[in-house]
Write a protein that holds these residues in place. Structure first.
Motif, short mmCIF file in Angstrom:
data_model
loop_
_atom_site.label_atom_id
_atom_site.label_comp_id
_atom_site.label_asym_id
_atom_site.label_seq_id
_atom_site.Cartn_x
_atom_site.Cartn_y
_atom_site.Cartn_z
N UNK A 94 44.68 40.15 30.49
CA UNK A 94 45.93 40.63 31.01
C UNK A 94 46.37 39.69 32.12
N UNK A 95 47.60 39.25 32.04
CA UNK A 95 48.16 38.41 33.09
C UNK A 95 48.63 39.32 34.22
N UNK A 96 48.20 39.00 35.43
CA UNK A 96 48.52 39.82 36.58
C UNK A 96 49.32 38.96 37.56
N UNK A 97 50.58 39.29 37.73
CA UNK A 97 51.46 38.51 38.60
C UNK A 97 50.99 38.57 40.04
N UNK A 98 51.27 37.53 40.78
CA UNK A 98 50.99 37.51 42.21
C UNK A 98 51.70 38.68 42.86
N UNK A 133 39.79 43.36 33.62
CA UNK A 133 41.18 42.90 33.51
C UNK A 133 41.28 41.71 32.55
N UNK A 134 40.31 40.82 32.60
CA UNK A 134 40.28 39.67 31.68
C UNK A 134 40.10 40.14 30.24
N UNK A 135 39.23 41.13 30.02
CA UNK A 135 39.01 41.65 28.67
C UNK A 135 40.29 42.29 28.11
N UNK A 136 41.08 42.88 28.97
CA UNK A 136 42.34 43.48 28.55
C UNK A 136 43.36 42.43 28.12
N UNK A 137 43.18 41.21 28.63
CA UNK A 137 44.08 40.12 28.26
C UNK A 137 43.90 39.80 26.79
#
Length: 136
Positions: A1-5, A131-135
């Motif tokens: 999952x990309x998480x914006x700043x 969070x990375x796995x959700x990406x």
């Protein structure tokens, strides 16, 4: 999952809330803990004793649901005060269900993702891995 700043990540269950802000970029998030003030719980009982059934949850469940309502109030208040534009919620499944019932309507578009997992008390590397796995 990309998480914006600037995205806020809320991690909670029926008793604890932790907040983080991504100070990294979308590809390499860097989560920084945010101060969490007291969460006001809302008493969900009527003061009348009931038997413990699915229709009449026990006192502990009522407390957890009240805490979830308080968390929704905290998050909604932060959003309405322009403290974040994007939100990711990681919560125990039942808590997530209670949160969904109580978010402020204007905040709904800010919710980028909801992850139904109980990760309260886990270290930042674990949160980042989820969070990375959700990406995907």
């Amino acid at each position: 999952m990309l998480i914006a700043n600037g995205t806020v990540i809320a991690v909670c269950d029926g008793e604890k809330l932790s907040l983080y802000r991504n100070q990294g970029n979308e590809i390499a998030p860097s989560l920084v803990p945010l101060a969490v003030g007291p969460v006001e719980t809302q008493n969900r009982s009527s003061g009348v004793r009931h038997r413990n059934t699915a229709a009449n949850p026990d006192a502990q469940q009522l407390e957890e649901d009240g805490f979830a309502a308080g968390v929704a109030d905290v998050l909604s208040g932060m959003f309405l005060a322009n403290e974040f534009q994007h939100l990711v919620v990681i919560a125990a499944p039942r808590t997530l269900g209670e949160l969904r019932k109580r978010y402020h309507g204007q905040m709904l578009p800010a919710i980028q993702a909801e992850i139904a997992k109980d990760l309260t008390g886990h270290a930042l590397p674990t949160l980042l891995a989820v969070l990375e796995a959700e990406r995907g």
